[in-house]
Design an enzyme around this catalytic site. Structure first.
Site, mmCIF file in Angstrom:
data_model
loop_
_atom_site.group_PDB
_atom_site.id
_atom_site.type_symbol
_atom_site.label_atom_id
_atom_site.label_comp_id
_atom_site.label_asym_id
_atom_site.label_seq_id
_atom_site.Cartn_x
_atom_site.Cartn_y
_atom_site.Cartn_z
ATOM 1 N N SER A 269 0.858 -1.184 0.000
ATOM 2 C CA SER A 269 0.000 0.000 0.000
ATOM 3 C C SER A 269 0.892 1.231 0.000
ATOM 4 O O SER A 269 1.964 1.228 0.614
ATOM 5 C CB SER A 269 -0.896 0.025 1.240
ATOM 6 O OG SER A 269 -1.536 1.281 1.388
ATOM 7 N N TYR B 92 -2.525 -0.496 10.057
ATOM 8 C CA TYR B 92 -2.487 -0.928 8.661
ATOM 9 C C TYR B 92 -1.146 -0.579 8.029
ATOM 10 O O TYR B 92 -0.528 -1.405 7.342
ATOM 11 C CB TYR B 92 -3.628 -0.269 7.892
ATOM 12 C CG TYR B 92 -3.671 -0.633 6.423
ATOM 13 C CD1 TYR B 92 -4.149 -1.875 6.008
ATOM 14 C CD2 TYR B 92 -3.240 0.259 5.457
ATOM 15 C CE1 TYR B 92 -4.197 -2.208 4.664
ATOM 16 C CE2 TYR B 92 -3.285 -0.066 4.106
ATOM 17 C CZ TYR B 92 -3.762 -1.307 3.720
ATOM 18 O OH TYR B 92 -3.804 -1.636 2.382
#
Length: 246
Positions: free
Chosen positions: A141, A155
Site C-alpha cells: 500500500s 495498517y
C-alpha cells in the site's frame, strides 16, 4: 497476449477488487490461475467462470488468511491441481483502523495474521515449488511509505513490514533467478474504496494526477513483473497512486 503461456499463478484474495483483476489479467496473458477466497464463494466462482468463458483455466480455493495452515494448503492444492507453480501474488488483506490507544492486541493480531503472517506462510510454501525464474509479487500500500491521516497506524505497520520481507526474500531466492517485488497501490476504485465514495475527494486531493486507479491498472503492473520483461527486477517497490506519495 501469451507471455505467460505454460505458467501457473496463485492469487490470494482473488474473488474481488484488485485480486480479481490480477487473476483475470494473468489468465488473459496465458497463465492457469488459482485464486483463494475467505468467505465470498459466489464471487470467487464468478471470477473462475469469467476466466473459463474467455478460454482460460482457473480454480478457486477456500482459505482464510488468518489460518496459516490453510494458506499453505492452498499453495499445495494449486500445485497438485495444475502440476506446478510459477507465480505467487499475495493480495489478500484487511484494513483495520482506529486511533492508537483504542486499537487492541486482538486488532493487532488479526491484522498481522492476515497482512503479514499469511504472506510469510505462502512465500515459504511457494519457495519449495517455484522453478528457476519464478515470480513473487506482494500487494502492499502507498500507506506503507506515507501516513497522511490518523487512525491508520496499524495498517501502515503491516504493509511496511512487507517491504523488509520482500527485500530479504529477494536476496534468499535471487540465486534461483526468482524475483520478489512489492506493488503499492494508492486509492483504487473497488467496492471497498469506490471512486465516488464519501472520502474520495479527500484522497484525490493528495494526488498529482487526481484520478483513482482502476483495478486493472494495478493488475497490469503485476502482470509486467510476472512476465519476461520483469526478469531483472527484484527486491523493488512500485508505487501506483497518481503521485499521492510524490
Amino acid at each position: 497476449m501469451t507471455s505467460l503461456n505454460g505458467k501457473v499463478a496463485l492469487v490470494t484474495g482473488g474473488s474481488r477488487g484488485i485480486g480479481a483483476a490480477i487473476a483475470r489479467r494473468l489468465a488473459d496473458d496465458g497463465a492457469r490461475v488459482a485464486i483463494t477466497y475467505a468467505t465470498s464463494k459466489d464471487k470467487a466462482a464468478a471470477v473462475v467462470a469469467e476466466i473459463e468463458a474467455a478460454g482460460g483455466e482457473a480454480m478457486a480455493i477456500q482459505a482464510d488468511n488468518r489460518d496459516g495452515d490453510a494458506v499453505v494448503a492452498a499453495v499445495e492444492t494449486a500445485v497438485s491441481a495444475f502440476g506446478r507453480l510459477d507465480i505467487l501474488v499475495n493480495n489478500a488483506g484487511i484494513f483495520d483502523i482506529g486511533p492508537i490507544g483504542e486499537l487492541t492486541l486482538e486488532d493487532f493480531d488479526r491484522t498481522m495474521d492476515v497482512n503479514v503472517r499469511a504472506v510469510f506462510a505462502a512465500v515459504s510454501a511457494a519457495a519449495r515449488h517455484l522453478p528457476e525464474g519464478g515470480r513473487i509479487v506482494s500487494i502492499g500500500s502507498n500507506l506503507a511509505g506515507r501516513v497522511p491521516w490518523p487512525t491508520i497506524s496499524l495498517y501502515s505497520l503491516s504493509k511496511a513490514a512487507l517491504v523488509g520481507f520482500t527485500k530479504g526474500v529477494a536476496r534468499d531466492l535471487g540465486p534461483r533467478n526468482i524475483t520478489v517485488n512489492i506493488v503499492h497501490p494508492g486509492s483504487t476504485d473497488t467496492d471497498m474504496n469506490p471512486a465516488d465514495g464519501e472520502l474520495s475527494d479527500t484522497q484525490r486531493g493528495l494526488m498529482a494526477i487526481p484520478r483513482y486507479n482502476e483495478a486493472g491498472d494495478v493488475a497490469g503492473l503485476v502482470a509486467w513483473l510476472a512476465g519476461p520483461d520483469g526478469r531483472s527486477v527484484t527486491g523493488a517497490e512500485f508505487t501506483i497512486d497518481g503521485g499521492a506519495n510524490a
